[in-house]
Design a protein around this motif. Structure first.
Motif, PDB file in Angstrom:
ATOM      1  N   UNK A  20     -16.830  -4.223  36.152  1.00 27.56           N
ATOM      2  CA  UNK A  20     -17.921  -3.652  35.360  1.00 27.56           C
ATOM      3  C   UNK A  20     -17.363  -2.911  34.131  1.00 27.56           C
ATOM      4  N   UNK A  21     -16.307  -2.126  34.323  1.00 26.54           N
ATOM      5  CA  UNK A  21     -15.722  -1.381  33.197  1.00 26.54           C
ATOM      6  C   UNK A  21     -15.139  -2.340  32.161  1.00 26.54           C
ATOM      7  N   UNK A  22     -14.478  -3.389  32.636  1.00 26.69           N
ATOM      8  CA  UNK A  22     -13.893  -4.370  31.719  1.00 26.69           C
ATOM      9  C   UNK A  22     -14.982  -5.065  30.912  1.00 26.69           C
ATOM     10  N   UNK A  85      -0.340   1.128  43.163  1.00 24.43           N
ATOM     11  CA  UNK A  85      -0.268   1.295  44.614  1.00 24.43           C
ATOM     12  C   UNK A  85       0.247   2.662  45.040  1.00 24.43           C
ATOM     13  N   UNK A  86       0.679   3.495  44.054  1.00 23.47           N
ATOM     14  CA  UNK A  86       1.164   4.836  44.380  1.00 23.47           C
ATOM     15  C   UNK A  86       0.119   5.885  44.017  1.00 23.47           C
ATOM     16  N   UNK A  87       0.312   7.075  44.548  1.00 23.17           N
ATOM     17  CA  UNK A  87      -0.682   8.132  44.431  1.00 23.17           C
ATOM     18  C   UNK A  87       0.024   9.449  44.157  1.00 23.17           C
ATOM     19  N   UNK A  88      -0.487  10.207  43.187  1.00 20.36           N
ATOM     20  CA  UNK A  88       0.131  11.478  42.818  1.00 20.36           C
ATOM     21  C   UNK A  88      -0.866  12.613  43.051  1.00 20.36           C
ATOM     22  N   UNK A  89      -0.392  13.696  43.640  1.00 20.28           N
ATOM     23  CA  UNK A  89      -1.221  14.907  43.766  1.00 20.28           C
ATOM     24  C   UNK A  89      -0.767  15.894  42.708  1.00 20.28           C
ATOM     25  N   UNK A  90      -1.714  16.298  41.865  1.00 20.24           N
ATOM     26  CA  UNK A  90      -1.387  17.221  40.786  1.00 20.24           C
ATOM     27  C   UNK A  90      -2.098  18.551  41.027  1.00 20.24           C
ATOM     28  N   UNK A  91      -1.348  19.660  41.051  1.00 24.15           N
ATOM     29  CA  UNK A  91      -1.965  20.970  41.273  1.00 24.15           C
ATOM     30  C   UNK A  91      -2.889  21.361  40.118  1.00 24.15           C
ATOM     31  N   UNK A  92      -3.745  22.363  40.314  1.00 25.08           N
ATOM     32  CA  UNK A  92      -4.621  22.829  39.236  1.00 25.08           C
ATOM     33  C   UNK A  92      -3.827  23.390  38.057  1.00 25.08           C
ATOM     34  N   UNK A  93      -4.434  23.368  36.873  1.00 26.71           N
ATOM     35  CA  UNK A  93      -3.942  24.045  35.661  1.00 26.71           C
ATOM     36  C   UNK A  93      -2.621  23.495  35.121  1.00 26.71           C
ATOM     37  N   UNK A  94      -2.271  22.268  35.506  1.00 27.42           N
ATOM     38  CA  UNK A  94      -1.104  21.607  34.925  1.00 27.42           C
ATOM     39  C   UNK A  94      -1.557  20.835  33.682  1.00 27.42           C
ATOM     40  N   UNK A  95      -1.036  21.169  32.488  1.00 28.01           N
ATOM     41  CA  UNK A  95      -1.396  20.370  31.305  1.00 28.01           C
ATOM     42  C   UNK A  95      -0.894  18.936  31.492  1.00 28.01           C
ATOM     43  N   UNK A  96      -1.811  17.983  31.486  1.00 27.60           N
ATOM     44  CA  UNK A  96      -1.422  16.606  31.814  1.00 27.60           C
ATOM     45  C   UNK A  96      -2.127  15.608  30.916  1.00 27.60           C
ATOM     46  N   UNK A  97      -1.460  14.474  30.691  1.00 33.31           N
ATOM     47  CA  UNK A  97      -1.962  13.437  29.798  1.00 33.31           C
ATOM     48  C   UNK A  97      -1.685  12.082  30.450  1.00 33.31           C
ATOM     49  N   UNK A  98      -2.680  11.533  31.151  1.00 35.10           N
ATOM     50  CA  UNK A  98      -2.446  10.264  31.858  1.00 35.10           C
ATOM     51  C   UNK A  98      -2.426   9.099  30.870  1.00 35.10           C
ATOM     52  N   UNK A  99      -1.287   8.420  30.779  1.00 37.22           N
ATOM     53  CA  UNK A  99      -1.161   7.297  29.829  1.00 37.22           C
ATOM     54  C   UNK A  99      -1.052   6.000  30.623  1.00 37.22           C
ATOM     55  N   UNK A 100      -2.041   5.135  30.440  1.00 40.04           N
ATOM     56  CA  UNK A 100      -2.032   3.821  31.083  1.00 40.04           C
ATOM     57  C   UNK A 100      -2.833   2.863  30.229  1.00 40.04           C
ATOM     58  N   UNK A 101      -2.590   1.565  30.423  1.00 42.78           N
ATOM     59  CA  UNK A 101      -3.126   0.547  29.521  1.00 42.78           C
ATOM     60  C   UNK A 101      -4.638   0.374  29.710  1.00 42.78           C
ATOM     61  N   UNK A 102      -5.315  -0.161  28.677  1.00 45.45           N
ATOM     62  CA  UNK A 102      -6.770  -0.386  28.787  1.00 45.45           C
ATOM     63  C   UNK A 102      -7.141  -1.365  29.904  1.00 45.45           C
ATOM     64  N   UNK A 103      -6.191  -2.208  30.341  1.00 45.56           N
ATOM     65  CA  UNK A 103      -6.497  -3.115  31.454  1.00 45.56           C
ATOM     66  C   UNK A 103      -5.918  -2.586  32.775  1.00 45.56           C
ATOM     67  N   UNK A 104      -5.531  -1.297  32.784  1.00 42.73           N
ATOM     68  CA  UNK A 104      -5.075  -0.648  34.020  1.00 42.73           C
ATOM     69  C   UNK A 104      -6.158   0.338  34.477  1.00 42.73           C
ATOM     70  N   UNK A 105      -6.181   0.625  35.778  1.00 46.37           N
ATOM     71  CA  UNK A 105      -7.257   1.445  36.339  1.00 46.37           C
ATOM     72  C   UNK A 105      -6.704   2.518  37.261  1.00 46.37           C
TER      73      UNK A 105
END
Ligand SMILES: [Fe+2]
Length: 174
Positions: A20-22, A85-105
């Motif tokens: 649907x997003x694609x 297939x991997x999973x990351x747990x990020x604590x609160x208040x961490x400045x973060x910038x998720x970079x992934x391709x437009x065909x990645x989810x």
């Protein structure tokens, strides 16, 4: 004994949401939002450069494609690699910038915001890392696409994108 009698129990076909997003070109789709939990699927934004600071933890699961989670620790930019297939747990208040391709989810799970909680977006100079600009938002619903609106404000302003220290202009979106 407490037993739930009437409830909603979302059971979602993630492949269908990704399709649907694609097909629609939309970047995010909210899966559920209740008192304790907020979940959505995001497609990558190729122009993403800002750092998001929010009061909730975030669970980042790479459904399709790999994620480079840029984050800042003690003011230094670092990268956490989260392959498909991997999973990351990020604590609160961490400045973060998720970079992934437009065909990645990514499947993202967070705690919903409490009244008065604020989400902040920061940009830094691509040349000298000097602080460029801040946008703040109260996120009530992810269908409002707060990230998209923060981006509009930044990218539509040459002043916001120009480094006061070295004069570099951060790239536009096009
Ligand atoms: Fe600069």
């Amino acid at each position: 004994m407490l037993i739930a009698k009437s409830f909603e129990m979302p059971n979602i076909d993630l492949e269908e949401i990704m399709r649907h997003l694609t097909e629609t070109g939309k970047r995010t789709h909210q899966l559920w939002l209740n008192e304790d939990s907020l979940a959505f699927i995001a497609r990558g934004r190729e122009y993403r450069s800002e750092f998001h600071i929010n009061p909730s933890y975030e669970i980042q699961y790479s459904l399709k494609g790999d994620l480079n989670l840029h984050y800042r620790e003690d003011g230094v930019e670092k990268i956490a690699y989260v392959p498909e297939g991997s999973c990351l747990f990020q604590p609160p208040l961490v400045p973060h910038s998720p970079r992934f391709a437009p065909d990645a989810f990514q499947l993202v799970i967070e705690r919903p915001r409490q009244p008065g909680e604020i989400d902040t977006f920061h940009w830094f100079c691509p040349n000298c890392d000097n602080f460029l600009h801040e946008e703040t938002y109260i996120v009530s619903h992810y269908t409002n696409d707060p990230v998209g609106r923060a981006y509009d404000n930044f990218f539509n302003s040459l002043e916001h994108r120009t480094c006061k220290k070295c004069g570099t202009v951060a790239p536009g979106r096009d």
